[in-house]
Design an enzyme around this catalytic site. Sequence first.
Site, PDB file in Angstrom:
ATOM      1  N   ARG A   1      44.293  36.413  41.351  1.00 19.12           N
ATOM      2  CA  ARG A   1      43.077  36.506  40.530  1.00 19.12           C
ATOM      3  C   ARG A   1      43.381  37.231  39.223  1.00 19.12           C
ATOM      4  O   ARG A   1      44.204  38.142  39.202  1.00 19.12           O
ATOM      5  CB  ARG A   1      41.997  37.309  41.265  1.00 19.12           C
ATOM      6  CG  ARG A   1      41.617  36.726  42.593  1.00 19.12           C
ATOM      7  CD  ARG A   1      40.618  35.619  42.427  1.00 19.12           C
ATOM      8  NE  ARG A   1      40.305  35.028  43.727  1.00 19.12           N
ATOM      9  CZ  ARG A   1      39.320  34.163  43.902  1.00 19.12           C
ATOM     10  NH1 ARG A   1      38.558  33.783  42.897  1.00 19.12           N
ATOM     11  NH2 ARG A   1      39.095  33.643  45.094  1.00 19.12           N
ATOM     12  N   ILE A   2      42.674  36.823  38.180  1.00 21.15           N
ATOM     13  CA  ILE A   2      42.782  37.539  36.909  1.00 21.15           C
ATOM     14  C   ILE A   2      41.738  38.661  36.950  1.00 21.15           C
ATOM     15  O   ILE A   2      40.544  38.396  37.127  1.00 21.15           O
ATOM     16  CB  ILE A   2      42.465  36.603  35.705  1.00 21.15           C
ATOM     17  CG1 ILE A   2      43.304  35.329  35.760  1.00 21.15           C
ATOM     18  CG2 ILE A   2      42.630  37.343  34.381  1.00 21.15           C
ATOM     19  CD1 ILE A   2      44.763  35.518  35.529  1.00 21.15           C
ATOM     20  N   LEU A   3      42.205  39.878  36.780  1.00 19.50           N
ATOM     21  CA  LEU A   3      41.270  41.016  36.793  1.00 19.50           C
ATOM     22  C   LEU A   3      40.513  41.048  35.464  1.00 19.50           C
ATOM     23  O   LEU A   3      41.080  40.729  34.412  1.00 19.50           O
ATOM     24  CB  LEU A   3      42.050  42.317  37.010  1.00 19.50           C
ATOM     25  CG  LEU A   3      42.700  42.429  38.401  1.00 19.50           C
ATOM     26  CD1 LEU A   3      43.781  43.501  38.416  1.00 19.50           C
ATOM     27  CD2 LEU A   3      41.650  42.715  39.480  1.00 19.50           C
TER      28      LEU A   3
ATOM     29  N   ASN B 128      52.220  44.699  37.905  1.00 22.04           N
ATOM     30  CA  ASN B 128      52.372  43.351  38.476  1.00 22.04           C
ATOM     31  C   ASN B 128      53.849  42.940  38.445  1.00 22.04           C
ATOM     32  O   ASN B 128      54.619  43.448  37.628  1.00 22.04           O
ATOM     33  CB  ASN B 128      51.557  42.351  37.644  1.00 22.04           C
ATOM     34  CG  ASN B 128      51.577  40.950  38.232  1.00 22.04           C
ATOM     35  OD1 ASN B 128      51.513  40.766  39.452  1.00 22.04           O
ATOM     36  ND2 ASN B 128      51.692  39.945  37.377  1.00 22.04           N
TER      37      ASN B 128
ATOM     38  N   HIS C 158      56.272  39.425  38.164  1.00 21.99           N
ATOM     39  CA  HIS C 158      56.191  38.023  37.770  1.00 21.99           C
ATOM     40  C   HIS C 158      57.572  37.373  37.903  1.00 21.99           C
ATOM     41  O   HIS C 158      58.569  37.950  37.444  1.00 21.99           O
ATOM     42  CB  HIS C 158      55.689  37.932  36.323  1.00 21.99           C
ATOM     43  CG  HIS C 158      55.548  36.513  35.878  1.00 21.99           C
ATOM     44  ND1 HIS C 158      54.530  35.699  36.319  1.00 21.99           N
ATOM     45  CD2 HIS C 158      56.321  35.746  35.073  1.00 21.99           C
ATOM     46  CE1 HIS C 158      54.678  34.504  35.791  1.00 21.99           C
ATOM     47  NE2 HIS C 158      55.761  34.490  35.026  1.00 21.99           N
TER      48      HIS C 158
ATOM     49  N   ALA D 224      44.642  42.929  29.724  1.00 19.70           N
ATOM     50  CA  ALA D 224      43.566  41.948  29.905  1.00 19.70           C
ATOM     51  C   ALA D 224      44.044  40.500  29.797  1.00 19.70           C
ATOM     52  O   ALA D 224      43.290  39.574  30.095  1.00 19.70           O
ATOM     53  CB  ALA D 224      42.449  42.230  28.914  1.00 19.70           C
ATOM     54  N   GLY D 225      45.290  40.269  29.386  1.00 16.25           N
ATOM     55  CA  GLY D 225      45.795  38.902  29.284  1.00 16.25           C
ATOM     56  C   GLY D 225      46.465  38.457  30.580  1.00 16.25           C
ATOM     57  O   GLY D 225      46.427  39.157  31.599  1.00 16.25           O
TER      58      GLY D 225
ATOM     59  N   ASP E  48      49.761  37.996  32.391  1.00 14.55           N
ATOM     60  CA  ASP E  48      51.179  38.392  32.393  1.00 14.55           C
ATOM     61  C   ASP E  48      51.639  38.869  31.016  1.00 14.55           C
ATOM     62  O   ASP E  48      52.767  38.596  30.592  1.00 14.55           O
ATOM     63  CB  ASP E  48      52.058  37.217  32.873  1.00 14.55           C
ATOM     64  CG  ASP E  48      51.703  36.769  34.281  1.00 14.55           C
ATOM     65  OD1 ASP E  48      51.369  37.642  35.109  1.00 14.55           O
ATOM     66  OD2 ASP E  48      51.731  35.564  34.554  1.00 14.55           O
TER      67      ASP E  48
HETATM   68  C1  GRF Z   1      55.952  36.366  43.715  1.00 15.07           C
HETATM   69  O1  GRF Z   1      56.863  35.425  43.239  1.00 15.07           O
HETATM   70  C2  GRF Z   1      55.394  37.202  42.586  1.00 15.07           C
HETATM   71  O2  GRF Z   1      56.285  37.385  41.551  1.00 15.07           O
HETATM   72  C3  GRF Z   1      54.236  36.368  42.111  1.00 15.07           C
HETATM   73  O3  GRF Z   1      53.683  35.834  43.273  1.00 15.07           O
HETATM   74  C4  GRF Z   1      54.711  35.700  44.269  1.00 15.07           C
HETATM   75  C5  GRF Z   1      54.193  36.376  45.499  1.00 15.07           C
HETATM   76  O4  GRF Z   1      55.043  36.194  46.593  1.00 15.07           O
HETATM   77  N1  GRF Z   1      53.330  37.171  41.321  1.00 15.07           N
HETATM   78  P1  GRF Z   1      54.820  37.034  47.919  1.00 15.07           P
HETATM   79  O5  GRF Z   1      53.376  36.795  48.358  1.00 15.07           O
HETATM   80  O6  GRF Z   1      55.084  38.468  47.604  1.00 15.07           O
HETATM   81  O7  GRF Z   1      55.796  36.481  48.899  1.00 15.07           O
END
Ligand code: GRF
Length: 198
Positions: A91-93, A107, A109, A142-143, A145
Amino acid sequence: MSFSKMAVLISGRGSNLAALLEHQHKGDLYVDIAFVGSDNPEAKGLEIASSAGIKTILLPYERGKVFAENCLIEALEKHEVEWIVLAGFMRILSSRFVERFYGKTVNIHPALLPAFPGAHGIEEAWNYGVKVTGVTVHLVDAGVDSGPILAQEPVRVLEDDTLATLEKRIHQTEHELYWRTLRDLFAGTLKPRKRRTL
Ligand code: GRF
């Protein structure tokens, strides 16, 4: 060394949550996980949390984002949570939430940001044909990633890779980078810095 109190938010498989728990148990990461929150009642990660004896909370997004985030804020305040760790939370917060917890929400990514943000970072990098991709840990703004980068680790795309083998190495890299970055951030030895230019 004191324990940092954090909450983890997930939506799915929970492999990053499992890796954080493993390093917590090994004593690499001094954290107290107040709860694991999920917008998805089917998230596999909820079972991982429960079997580790961690409280789980369902975030009622079916009643709207404002309501769900208010429930989350209530839980964060009740448990005096200092850090909010997103681990596959889809979800986008809202900017209201993000501003309130700015600097305390992190987070992970699966690409080298600012390349390939969004929900399909691994696949998009693969389809593009990059030779190097990787993993980014960043503060949430707020964006999508787009917050300040805390740590990055490259992952080379090999000649004989398939999307599946690349995905596997990216996840292995995530599982190592996340706990190390959180450890340093919580200890105050990793200072987030703003972008030098926009
Ligand atoms: C990961 O690749 C993370 O970088 C991305 O979502 C995926 C989550 O994987 N944001 P998991 O649920 O931790 O296995």
